[in-house]
Design a protein around this motif. Structure first.
Motif, short mmCIF file in Angstrom:
data_model
loop_
_atom_site.label_atom_id
_atom_site.label_comp_id
_atom_site.label_asym_id
_atom_site.label_seq_id
_atom_site.Cartn_x
_atom_site.Cartn_y
_atom_site.Cartn_z
N LEU A 72 40.53 32.13 48.32
CA LEU A 72 41.35 33.12 49.04
C LEU A 72 40.51 33.94 49.94
O LEU A 72 41.29 34.62 50.81
CB LEU A 72 42.10 34.05 47.87
CG LEU A 72 42.78 33.23 46.93
CD1 LEU A 72 43.47 34.10 45.94
CD2 LEU A 72 44.17 32.45 48.02
N GLY A 73 39.20 34.10 49.75
CA GLY A 73 38.40 34.78 50.91
C GLY A 73 38.60 36.24 50.72
O GLY A 73 39.14 36.79 49.69
N GLU A 74 38.56 36.74 51.91
CA GLU A 74 38.62 38.17 52.32
C GLU A 74 40.11 38.82 51.92
O GLU A 74 40.27 39.98 51.72
CB GLU A 74 38.41 38.59 53.61
CG GLU A 74 36.85 38.49 54.30
CD GLU A 74 35.98 39.41 53.47
OE1 GLU A 74 36.45 40.63 53.59
OE2 GLU A 74 35.02 38.98 52.87
N ASN A 75 41.18 37.88 52.03
CA ASN A 75 42.43 38.25 51.44
C ASN A 75 42.62 38.80 50.07
O ASN A 75 43.44 39.59 49.84
CB ASN A 75 43.46 37.08 51.91
CG ASN A 75 44.97 37.35 51.82
OD1 ASN A 75 45.26 38.59 52.06
ND2 ASN A 75 45.88 36.40 51.40
N LEU A 76 41.71 38.23 49.23
CA LEU A 76 41.91 38.60 47.94
C LEU A 76 41.14 39.85 47.61
O LEU A 76 39.95 40.26 48.11
CB LEU A 76 41.06 37.52 46.99
CG LEU A 76 41.23 37.85 45.44
CD1 LEU A 76 42.35 37.61 45.23
CD2 LEU A 76 40.19 36.89 44.74
N VAL A 77 42.06 41.01 47.05
CA VAL A 77 41.17 42.43 46.97
C VAL A 77 40.73 42.36 45.33
O VAL A 77 39.50 42.81 45.16
CB VAL A 77 42.45 43.34 47.03
CG1 VAL A 77 41.75 44.74 46.70
CG2 VAL A 77 42.76 43.51 48.33
N LYS A 78 41.31 41.76 44.72
CA LYS A 78 40.79 41.55 43.30
C LYS A 78 41.76 40.56 42.38
O LYS A 78 42.69 40.24 42.73
CB LYS A 78 40.58 42.69 42.52
CG LYS A 78 41.98 43.50 41.94
CD LYS A 78 41.59 44.55 40.89
CE LYS A 78 43.30 45.30 40.50
NZ LYS A 78 43.10 45.99 39.33
N TYR A 79 41.15 40.10 41.44
CA TYR A 79 42.16 39.32 40.38
C TYR A 79 41.97 39.84 39.00
O TYR A 79 40.83 40.35 38.50
CB TYR A 79 41.88 37.89 40.52
CG TYR A 79 40.93 37.16 40.13
CD1 TYR A 79 39.58 37.06 40.83
CD2 TYR A 79 40.86 36.66 38.69
CE1 TYR A 79 38.33 36.41 40.22
CE2 TYR A 79 39.58 36.18 38.32
CZ TYR A 79 38.56 35.80 39.06
OH TYR A 79 37.24 35.27 38.47
N THR A 80 42.97 39.77 38.19
CA THR A 80 43.01 39.94 36.89
C THR A 80 43.40 38.83 35.80
O THR A 80 44.16 38.12 36.29
CB THR A 80 43.77 41.46 36.66
OG1 THR A 80 45.22 41.12 36.83
CG2 THR A 80 43.44 42.54 37.37
N ILE A 81 43.22 38.97 34.55
CA ILE A 81 43.61 38.01 33.48
C ILE A 81 44.28 39.13 32.36
O ILE A 81 43.45 39.82 31.99
CB ILE A 81 42.49 37.11 33.29
CG1 ILE A 81 42.00 36.38 34.47
CG2 ILE A 81 42.94 36.08 32.00
CD1 ILE A 81 40.71 35.43 34.16
#
Lengths: 142, 142
Positions: A72-81
């Motif tokens: 996802l590169g720069e488009n991804l701000v963060k991800y959570t689980i």
């Protein structure tokens, strides 16, 4: 003369220290998740619970999610689980065993990044679950 | 003598400034949402989409969620609201119209705070929706 120079140097260092301190003290607001997240798009991959369904959280956290995040590169701000524990309504089954969420700036950029990797992502499902996920695209209101 | 005193005072003030700066510079990490959220409990109130179902997001954001949040006190770390836009899987219906989520430290404290207010909360449902929500209790893994 020597001590006068020392005073000047100390004044100078105090000025810069104070200046950089002021910069630091603004950071908490910048890093507050409420400010950062509003208006972002969430793509939530939701794994419904049912009898006989399995989910390997360790593989999901250490292999699958980092792999997808890497596309996802720069488009991804963060991800959570998150790991489902219980239904909040008595005598009803757990709604989801797990949810993985990507916080992104642009849905079209997300789709463009995922499309060429869809087969690799789907093939990896069998390594951690036998559940077919639902996917919710939503907007962070607050 | 006077300039020696001044040097001492400046050294002292530099020391305290540097000390408080060090404290400040730790804040970004402390305020990073990843660090803050891990290990927290999420209570997600999820409103499934279906034909004929309605949801008043303005009422939900300005009246209902602040009311419930007000019951939770110090146990509430933050709450979020998201608006469902689409299903991420082509040709499948939107899974949820809206989700409201409370990030809390203790599930038992949450339950104790909600129990005496359950009737008021349920009564308020009719003011913004005709959907019966599902509730997921989950743990933030990452």
């Amino acid at each position: 003369m020597k001590s006068k120079l020392m005073v000047s140097l100390l004044l100078l260092s105090t000025f810069f220290t104070a200046f950089s301190q002021e910069k630091s003290s603004q950071k908490p607001e910048k890093y507050s998740s409420a400010v950062v997240e509003k208006g972002l798009i969430k793509v939530s991959v939701m794994y419904p619970f049912a009898e006989g369904k399995t989910f390997d959280m360790v593989y999901y956290e250490t292999k699958h999610m980092p792999m997808v995040a890497g596309y996802l590169g720069e488009n991804l701000v963060k991800y959570t689980i998150e790991k489902g524990i219980a239904s909040g309504i008595p005598n009803t089954p757990l709604p989801f065993m797990a949810i993985g969420t990507f916080y992104i700036k642009s849905l079209s950029d997300y789709q463009a990044a995922i499309a060429p990797n869809r087969d690799a992502i789907r093939k990896d499902f069998a390594n951690y679950t036998n559940i077919t996920p639902a996917i919710l695209v939503s907007e962070v209101v607050k």
